[in-house]
Design a protein around this motif. Structure first.
Motif, PDB file in Angstrom:
ATOM      1  N   UNK A 168      42.055  45.883  50.977  1.00 14.51           N
ATOM      2  CA  UNK A 168      41.679  44.650  50.284  1.00 14.51           C
ATOM      3  C   UNK A 168      41.378  44.920  48.814  1.00 14.51           C
ATOM      4  N   UNK A 169      40.723  46.036  48.525  1.00 15.84           N
ATOM      5  CA  UNK A 169      40.448  46.396  47.138  1.00 15.84           C
ATOM      6  C   UNK A 169      41.719  46.578  46.332  1.00 15.84           C
ATOM      7  N   UNK A 170      42.757  47.161  46.963  1.00 13.99           N
ATOM      8  CA  UNK A 170      44.043  47.327  46.285  1.00 13.99           C
ATOM      9  C   UNK A 170      44.659  45.965  45.969  1.00 13.99           C
ATOM     10  N   UNK A 171      44.635  45.064  46.947  1.00 16.07           N
ATOM     11  CA  UNK A 171      45.177  43.736  46.716  1.00 16.07           C
ATOM     12  C   UNK A 171      44.398  42.967  45.670  1.00 16.07           C
ATOM     13  N   UNK A 172      43.077  43.100  45.694  1.00 19.18           N
ATOM     14  CA  UNK A 172      42.239  42.393  44.729  1.00 19.18           C
ATOM     15  C   UNK A 172      42.492  42.883  43.308  1.00 19.18           C
ATOM     16  N   UNK A 173      42.746  44.179  43.143  1.00 17.99           N
ATOM     17  CA  UNK A 173      42.990  44.719  41.810  1.00 17.99           C
ATOM     18  C   UNK A 173      44.193  44.054  41.151  1.00 17.99           C
ATOM     19  N   UNK A 174      45.161  43.640  41.952  1.00 18.93           N
ATOM     20  CA  UNK A 174      46.331  42.950  41.408  1.00 18.93           C
ATOM     21  C   UNK A 174      46.142  41.430  41.397  1.00 18.93           C
ATOM     22  N   UNK A 175      45.685  40.869  42.517  1.00 15.68           N
ATOM     23  CA  UNK A 175      45.599  39.411  42.625  1.00 15.68           C
ATOM     24  C   UNK A 175      44.540  38.832  41.691  1.00 15.68           C
ATOM     25  N   UNK A 176      43.340  39.416  41.683  1.00 16.73           N
ATOM     26  CA  UNK A 176      42.263  38.878  40.847  1.00 16.73           C
ATOM     27  C   UNK A 176      42.596  39.005  39.366  1.00 16.73           C
ATOM     28  N   UNK A 177      43.018  40.196  38.959  1.00 12.03           N
ATOM     29  CA  UNK A 177      43.316  40.423  37.537  1.00 12.03           C
ATOM     30  C   UNK A 177      44.489  39.575  37.075  1.00 12.03           C
ATOM     31  N   UNK A 178      45.579  39.565  37.843  1.00 10.53           N
ATOM     32  CA  UNK A 178      46.745  38.781  37.456  1.00 10.53           C
ATOM     33  C   UNK A 178      46.434  37.291  37.478  1.00 10.53           C
ATOM     34  N   UNK A 179      45.619  36.848  38.432  1.00  5.21           N
ATOM     35  CA  UNK A 179      45.286  35.435  38.527  1.00  5.21           C
ATOM     36  C   UNK A 179      44.481  34.945  37.333  1.00  5.21           C
ATOM     37  N   UNK A 180      43.430  35.674  36.976  1.00  5.86           N
ATOM     38  CA  UNK A 180      42.619  35.281  35.822  1.00  5.86           C
ATOM     39  C   UNK A 180      43.441  35.359  34.538  1.00  5.86           C
ATOM     40  N   UNK A 181      44.268  36.403  34.413  1.00 14.67           N
ATOM     41  CA  UNK A 181      45.113  36.532  33.223  1.00 14.67           C
ATOM     42  C   UNK A 181      46.137  35.402  33.150  1.00 14.67           C
TER      43      UNK A 181
END
Length: 458
Positions: free
Chosen positions: A141-154
């Motif tokens: 989940x941490x791996x997915x969050x590193x991409x989904x959260x960052x890309x989403x906010x950006x």
């Protein structure tokens, strides 16, 4: 149509952030069963039941369990702490790479990849039968969050390029994060009680799949457009040494430390110091959702009216967090402890809502308007707090005491608040330094610049 598409993309990002935070907390009701299984038990055992459970070996569980189980023993404490910290730890390690990748390939593809990994993580949670599998799912989940959260906010910062629309959109995303953390424990408790431990994760997995399909329909990976000639973003190491960005990142980490450190420790303290009942411990964080949303709303409205005071809203939020944190140990009953917790969440809302748009503005005026790396830095700031919290907080309480922990966190926030004065003159910077397409001397160059100019005109 462009406005409709960006609203749908905002919906996709908000659902992704909601799912990430629900998955982060929905695990709480099933932790006791795994701990009991590690001891060779057959179900929810009394010593390891969460503060909101009945501790009778099964049967009725509270629908609002404590956010972290209380201490049950040295080895189990370490296992629980590492389990809850594993997501933030992996996120912390991957974020520098994910931010760089997002800057190179755009926002939609990493967001889609993050949703795919989160789907896999959620499915793994559903069928996990031991601690090792649970740990693997949490790390995934941490791996997915590193991409989904960052890309989403950006992606939000990129599509909502003008204020106050950018602040409103980021505020909506923050409200979804807060709601996800609040809704997960009762959501998981109800479904776990009446439908079994797999159902909460399967429901989240289905929603994650639908969110990914919607993103795929809105922005297919092979589509051509503005991303074809997207400018090269500033490397993350250069952004980290930018003094303005460093000040914002430090504020984001400092303001989230009280929340990250209180979540694993406040349940035991309430039981020991005030004899709190199970339902009181389970409802500890429920009222704090409303001042958080209020803080987001107030900051968005103030930022629209007085955008040059963003630094002041952040400093005020840190002062409120510091004062509220110092008040927690003085509380003697459930009603009293609700007040400082609401103050902490209200202050965090002020800081986050004021400073997240400031990061995008700093990139616009001092670097290249590509936002993956700068929001990876913001995610690193959050991850530092939440990686240390489940492991370090309990040790500090054991060696120094709960009151000293809160006083230290409060003092750190109060002392950091004046540092935000460094951002006072940020609003006077010209937002045309790095935007080639709005210079008067030259027209747009390339497909990316042309599309960005048309978006601004629209």
């Amino acid at each position: 149509e462009a406005r409709r598409q960006r609203r749908l993309l905002l919906l996709v990002v908000c659902v992704a952030l909601l799912l990430d935070n629900m998955l982060y907390m929905v695990i709480v009701p099933i932790i006791p069963d795994y701990i009991a299984a590690m001891r060779g038990g057959g179900g929810t055992a009394g010593p390891s039941a969460p503060a909101g459970g009945n501790g009778s070996g099964g049967g009725n569980r509270s629908l609002l369990p404590a956010r972290y189980p209380p201490a049950t023993g040295g080895n189990e404490d370490v296992q629980i702490g590492v389990l809850f910290a594993s997501k933030a730890m992996l996120q912390l390690l991957v974020n520098p790479l994910s931010g760089t990748l997002i800057d190179r390939v755009g926002y939609e593809v990493p967001l889609l990849a993050g949703l795919a990994v989160m789907f896999l993580s959620t499915a793994t949670f559903a069928f996990a039968e031991n601690y090792a599998t649970l740990f693997a799912a949490r790390s995934l989940q941490g791996l997915g969050s590193a991409f989904a959260d960052t890309a989403g906010i950006a992606l939000i910062a990129d599509r909502y390029a003008e204020e106050p629309a950018r602040s409103r959109a980021l505020g909506t995303a923050l409200a979804c994060i807060s709601f996800g953390s609040l809704a997960a424990p009762p959501f998981g408790g109800v479904l776990y009680e009446f439908a079994g431990k797999r159902v909460p994760f399967l429901v989240l997995a289905c929603v994650c799949l639908l969110d990914g399909l919607l993103l795929l329909a809105l922005a297919p990976p092979g589509a051509t457009g503005a991303r074809a000639n997207m400018p090269v973003g500033t490397p993350i190491h250069r952004l980290m040494v930018d003094p303005y960005i460093a000040v914002v990142a430090g504020a984001l980490a400092t303001c989230n430390i009280p929340l990250a450190f209180l979540e694993p420790t406040i349940a035991n303290w309430m039981k020991d110091s005030m004899g709190a009942s199970e339902w009181e411990v389970g409802l500890t964080w429920l009222p704090a959702f409303f001042p958080h949303v209020l803080g987001v709303y107030v900051t968005v409205r103030l930022a629209a009216a007085y955008p040059h005071l963003q630094w002041f809203y952040g400093a005020l939020g840190m002062a409120i967090i510091g004062a509220s944190s110092c008040l927690v140990p003085a509380c003697r009953n459930f009603g009293q402890v609700i007040v400082p917790l609401c103050g902490i969440c209200f202050g965090i809302a002020l800081v986050d809502t004021a400073l997240l748009p400031t990061l995008a503005f700093l990139v616009d005026v001092r670097h290249v308007s590509v936002y993956g790396s700068v929001y990876a830095i913001a995610d690193i700031s959050y991850s530092v707090a939440y990686a240390l919290g489940p492991i370090v907080a309990g040790q500090i309480v054991h060696t120094m005491g709960f009151a000293q922990l809160n006083l230290g966190m409060g003092l750190a926030n109060v002392l950091y608040a004046p540092v935000l004065l460094f951002l006072k003159n940020v609003c006077q910077m010209k937002p045309s330094h790095s935007e080639r397409n709005i210079l008067l001397e030259e027209g747009p160059k390339g497909l990316y610049d042309t599309i960005k100019m048309e978006e601004r005109k629209g």
